[in-house]
Design a protein around this motif. Structure first.
Motif, mmCIF file in Angstrom:
data_model
loop_
_atom_site.group_PDB
_atom_site.id
_atom_site.type_symbol
_atom_site.label_atom_id
_atom_site.label_comp_id
_atom_site.label_asym_id
_atom_site.label_seq_id
_atom_site.Cartn_x
_atom_site.Cartn_y
_atom_site.Cartn_z
ATOM 1 N N ARG A 174 1.111 -1.263 0.142
ATOM 2 C CA ARG A 174 0.030 0.008 0.096
ATOM 3 C C ARG A 174 0.858 1.218 0.065
ATOM 4 O O ARG A 174 1.998 1.265 0.247
ATOM 5 C CB ARG A 174 -0.920 0.022 1.181
ATOM 6 C CG ARG A 174 -1.855 -1.254 1.262
ATOM 7 C CD ARG A 174 -2.888 -0.934 2.528
ATOM 8 N NE ARG A 174 -3.871 -1.907 2.502
ATOM 9 C CZ ARG A 174 -3.776 -3.104 3.149
ATOM 10 N NH1 ARG A 174 -2.594 -3.328 3.988
ATOM 11 N NH2 ARG A 174 -4.645 -4.040 3.341
ATOM 12 N N ASN A 175 0.242 2.402 -0.223
ATOM 13 C CA ASN A 175 0.941 3.642 -0.203
ATOM 14 C C ASN A 175 1.231 4.237 1.056
ATOM 15 O O ASN A 175 2.200 4.782 1.418
ATOM 16 C CB ASN A 175 0.065 4.758 -1.143
ATOM 17 C CG ASN A 175 0.857 4.788 -2.356
ATOM 18 O OD1 ASN A 175 2.081 4.939 -2.431
ATOM 19 N ND2 ASN A 175 -0.145 5.314 -3.174
ATOM 20 N N GLU A 176 0.113 3.809 2.190
ATOM 21 C CA GLU A 176 0.546 4.246 3.358
ATOM 22 C C GLU A 176 0.815 3.007 4.385
ATOM 23 O O GLU A 176 0.291 1.883 3.987
ATOM 24 C CB GLU A 176 -0.928 4.817 3.858
ATOM 25 C CG GLU A 176 -1.260 5.861 3.494
ATOM 26 C CD GLU A 176 -2.879 6.486 3.846
ATOM 27 O OE1 GLU A 176 -3.363 5.818 4.820
ATOM 28 O OE2 GLU A 176 -3.279 7.481 3.441
ATOM 29 N N LEU A 177 1.778 3.349 5.336
ATOM 30 C CA LEU A 177 2.251 2.316 6.024
ATOM 31 C C LEU A 177 1.224 2.245 7.420
ATOM 32 O O LEU A 177 0.484 2.974 7.900
ATOM 33 C CB LEU A 177 3.559 2.560 6.603
ATOM 34 C CG LEU A 177 4.734 2.986 5.661
ATOM 35 C CD1 LEU A 177 5.868 3.663 6.323
ATOM 36 C CD2 LEU A 177 4.850 1.293 5.193
ATOM 37 N N ARG A 178 1.305 0.968 8.027
ATOM 38 C CA ARG A 178 0.279 0.759 9.225
ATOM 39 C C ARG A 178 1.081 0.924 10.394
ATOM 40 O O ARG A 178 0.787 1.162 11.665
ATOM 41 C CB ARG A 178 -0.055 -0.760 9.316
ATOM 42 C CG ARG A 178 -1.012 -1.171 8.332
ATOM 43 C CD ARG A 178 -1.493 -2.623 8.287
ATOM 44 N NE ARG A 178 -0.182 -3.693 7.944
ATOM 45 C CZ ARG A 178 0.569 -4.080 8.943
ATOM 46 N NH1 ARG A 178 0.260 -4.150 9.853
ATOM 47 N NH2 ARG A 178 1.559 -5.010 8.317
ATOM 48 N N LEU A 197 6.797 1.636 -2.125
ATOM 49 C CA LEU A 197 5.518 1.605 -1.560
ATOM 50 C C LEU A 197 4.533 1.186 -2.882
ATOM 51 O O LEU A 197 4.907 1.485 -4.005
ATOM 52 C CB LEU A 197 5.136 2.678 -0.830
ATOM 53 C CG LEU A 197 6.039 3.221 0.707
ATOM 54 C CD1 LEU A 197 5.555 4.291 1.205
ATOM 55 C CD2 LEU A 197 6.201 2.040 1.466
ATOM 56 N N ASN A 198 3.453 0.696 -2.476
ATOM 57 C CA ASN A 198 2.443 0.579 -3.496
ATOM 58 C C ASN A 198 2.864 -0.617 -4.655
ATOM 59 O O ASN A 198 2.684 -0.470 -5.666
ATOM 60 C CB ASN A 198 1.875 1.626 -4.061
ATOM 61 C CG ASN A 198 0.430 1.555 -4.665
ATOM 62 O OD1 ASN A 198 -0.426 0.822 -4.222
ATOM 63 N ND2 ASN A 198 0.196 2.613 -5.541
ATOM 64 N N ARG A 199 3.670 -1.555 -3.878
ATOM 65 C CA ARG A 199 4.221 -2.556 -5.041
ATOM 66 C C ARG A 199 4.029 -4.032 -4.246
ATOM 67 O O ARG A 199 4.209 -4.136 -2.979
ATOM 68 C CB ARG A 199 5.612 -2.440 -5.196
ATOM 69 C CG ARG A 199 6.099 -1.150 -5.912
ATOM 70 C CD ARG A 199 7.561 -0.801 -5.865
ATOM 71 N NE ARG A 199 7.706 0.083 -6.829
ATOM 72 C CZ ARG A 199 7.497 1.647 -6.956
ATOM 73 N NH1 ARG A 199 6.919 2.012 -5.798
ATOM 74 N NH2 ARG A 199 8.197 2.361 -7.958
ATOM 75 N N THR A 200 3.383 -4.927 -4.928
ATOM 76 C CA THR A 200 3.164 -6.143 -4.614
ATOM 77 C C THR A 200 4.233 -7.127 -5.036
ATOM 78 O O THR A 200 4.808 -7.168 -6.238
ATOM 79 C CB THR A 200 1.771 -6.749 -5.088
ATOM 80 O OG1 THR A 200 0.682 -5.760 -4.857
ATOM 81 C CG2 THR A 200 1.455 -7.904 -4.897
ATOM 82 N N PRO A 201 4.676 -7.789 -3.970
ATOM 83 C CA PRO A 201 5.826 -9.026 -4.472
ATOM 84 C C PRO A 201 5.025 -10.076 -5.144
ATOM 85 O O PRO A 201 4.239 -10.486 -4.958
ATOM 86 C CB PRO A 201 6.229 -9.444 -3.024
ATOM 87 C CG PRO A 201 5.989 -8.539 -2.024
ATOM 88 C CD PRO A 201 4.578 -7.758 -2.573
ATOM 89 N N ASN A 219 1.528 -1.200 -8.312
ATOM 90 C CA ASN A 219 -0.124 -1.290 -8.203
ATOM 91 C C ASN A 219 -0.427 -0.234 -8.908
ATOM 92 O O ASN A 219 -1.872 -0.183 -9.528
ATOM 93 C CB ASN A 219 -0.441 -1.301 -6.684
ATOM 94 C CG ASN A 219 0.063 -2.704 -6.224
ATOM 95 O OD1 ASN A 219 0.245 -3.441 -6.867
ATOM 96 N ND2 ASN A 219 0.212 -2.436 -4.652
ATOM 97 N N GLU A 220 0.056 0.830 -9.322
ATOM 98 C CA GLU A 220 -0.387 1.946 -10.012
ATOM 99 C C GLU A 220 -0.197 1.710 -11.533
ATOM 100 O O GLU A 220 -1.279 2.076 -12.398
ATOM 101 C CB GLU A 220 0.065 3.352 -9.765
ATOM 102 C CG GLU A 220 -0.128 3.791 -8.158
ATOM 103 C CD GLU A 220 0.564 5.235 -8.014
ATOM 104 O OE1 GLU A 220 1.333 5.662 -8.785
ATOM 105 O OE2 GLU A 220 0.226 5.606 -6.741
ATOM 106 N N THR A 221 0.721 1.425 -11.998
ATOM 107 C CA THR A 221 0.984 1.428 -13.265
ATOM 108 C C THR A 221 0.871 -0.326 -14.042
ATOM 109 O O THR A 221 0.882 -0.421 -15.239
ATOM 110 C CB THR A 221 2.477 1.785 -13.841
ATOM 111 O OG1 THR A 221 3.452 0.827 -12.993
ATOM 112 C CG2 THR A 221 2.728 3.224 -13.091
ATOM 113 N N GLY A 222 1.009 -1.127 -13.159
ATOM 114 C CA GLY A 222 0.916 -2.732 -13.453
ATOM 115 C C GLY A 222 2.331 -3.101 -14.010
ATOM 116 O O GLY A 222 2.546 -4.066 -14.192
#
Length: 313
Positions: A174-178, A197-201, A219-222
């Motif tokens: 996600r773009n935001e951290l927990r 951030l905002n990247r899926t392994p 996750n934004e651009t694919g």
């Protein structure tokens, strides 16, 4: 009928077995499908006292088991399907062993680290993929390191790993951290930390010499890219192994067993917990071993009180 049954064979369970066996209580130790716990997936352990040159995780666990056996602990393999803690003796339904009974029960079933479940990950656990920065960070001195996760634990590990790595990249889907603001501020001020951030392994990338990096999807651009690093630390949480208890033992919101402060006692007299199954803070082999000692001494005292009351009766 056993005076004490120990469920689990990590550092906590094996230490409890050593102490109870030396007290001539002949404990039964039930080991599940992963004898030795998480340490069996660790290569070299350098922070366990008494081993100045370090020791391999599986060897350390094997030594602890042999020590318990030497004093008379009995080991049997099986999967505990369910327990009945409504009255003593406690009853355990164990696959392959049938129904067992015990006056006291020590739960040391640990917690299982959550993994990403992507190609190349499990094949490289202990060979570049780790879930414990304090255990394995030392092996990546001067290397580029990747940490996956966005909570306090992940950022704490990232900060810790900057002591060793030349660069630490934090990957989060996600773009935001927990993580808490104070933790985020601390890590963001560390010049060695970079962010993805905002990247899926999607895959652990390897070469002939080991891990080369982590393939991620933006996750934004694919688009897909490879983040370089020879060490991959997965810090997305742990799951305590308490499901088999069926809600009979008090746990916190995450499933960790609650023990009375300063003891290993649970809400049920005669049932004790030790190791990572009740430790939400330290999660180290040495602290697990210490809590196993506490559980054994607490169980021994409980058994003595039962025998004393029966003599008086």
């Amino acid at each position: 009928m056993y005076k004490s049954i120990i469920i689990g064979t990590g550092p906590a369970g094996l230490t409890a077995a050593i102490y109870l066996a030396r007290a001539n209580l002949n404990p039964l130790v039930i080991e599940g499908p992963e004898p030795g716990g998480q340490l069996t997936t660790t290569t070299e352990v350098e922070n366990f006292p008494g081993f100045p040159e370090g020791i391999m995780g599986p060897e350390l666990m094997d030594n602890m088991r042999k020590q318990a056996e030497r004093f008379g602990a009995e080991f049997r393999s099986g999967w505990v399907n369910s327990v009945d803690l409504s009255k003593r003796p406690f009853k355990l339904s164990v696959e392959g062993l049938g129904e067992l009974e015990a006056e006291t029960l020590i739960i040391s079933t640990g917690a299982s680290a959550k993994y990403l479940g992507i190609p190349g990950e499990q094949d490289n656990v202990g060979r570049g993929v780790s879930t414990c920065a304090t255990c394995d960070g030392f092996f990546f001195r001067g290397k580029e390191i990747i940490v996956v996760g966005g909570g306090d634990s992940a950022l704490e590990e990232a900060n810790f790993l900057t002591r060793f790595g030349s660069k630490v990249t934090v990957v989060h889907r996600r773009n935001e951290l927990r993580a808490s603001k104070i933790m985020q501020d601390r890590v963001r001020s560390n010049e060695k930390v970079e962010w993805a951030l905002n990247r899926t392994p999607i895959e652990v990338v390897t070469s002939e010499t080991g891990i080369k990096g982590l393939k991620v999807r933006n996750n934004e651009t694919g688009e897909e890219e490879i983040i370089e690093g020879t060490g991959l630390f997965v810090a997305i949480g742990h799951t305590p192994n308490t499901r088999f208890l069926g809600g009979q033992i008090d746990t916190d919101e995450h499933g960790y067993i609650i023990t009375r402060p300063g003891t290993s006692e649970t809400n049920i007299p005669g049932v004790f917990a030790c190791g990572d199954v009740q430790d939400t803070r330290y999660k180290q082999a040495i602290t697990a071993a210490g809590s196993g000692c506490m559980a054994a001494l607490d169980a021994e005292k409980f058994i003595e009180s039962l025998e004393h009351s029966s003599v008086q009766a």
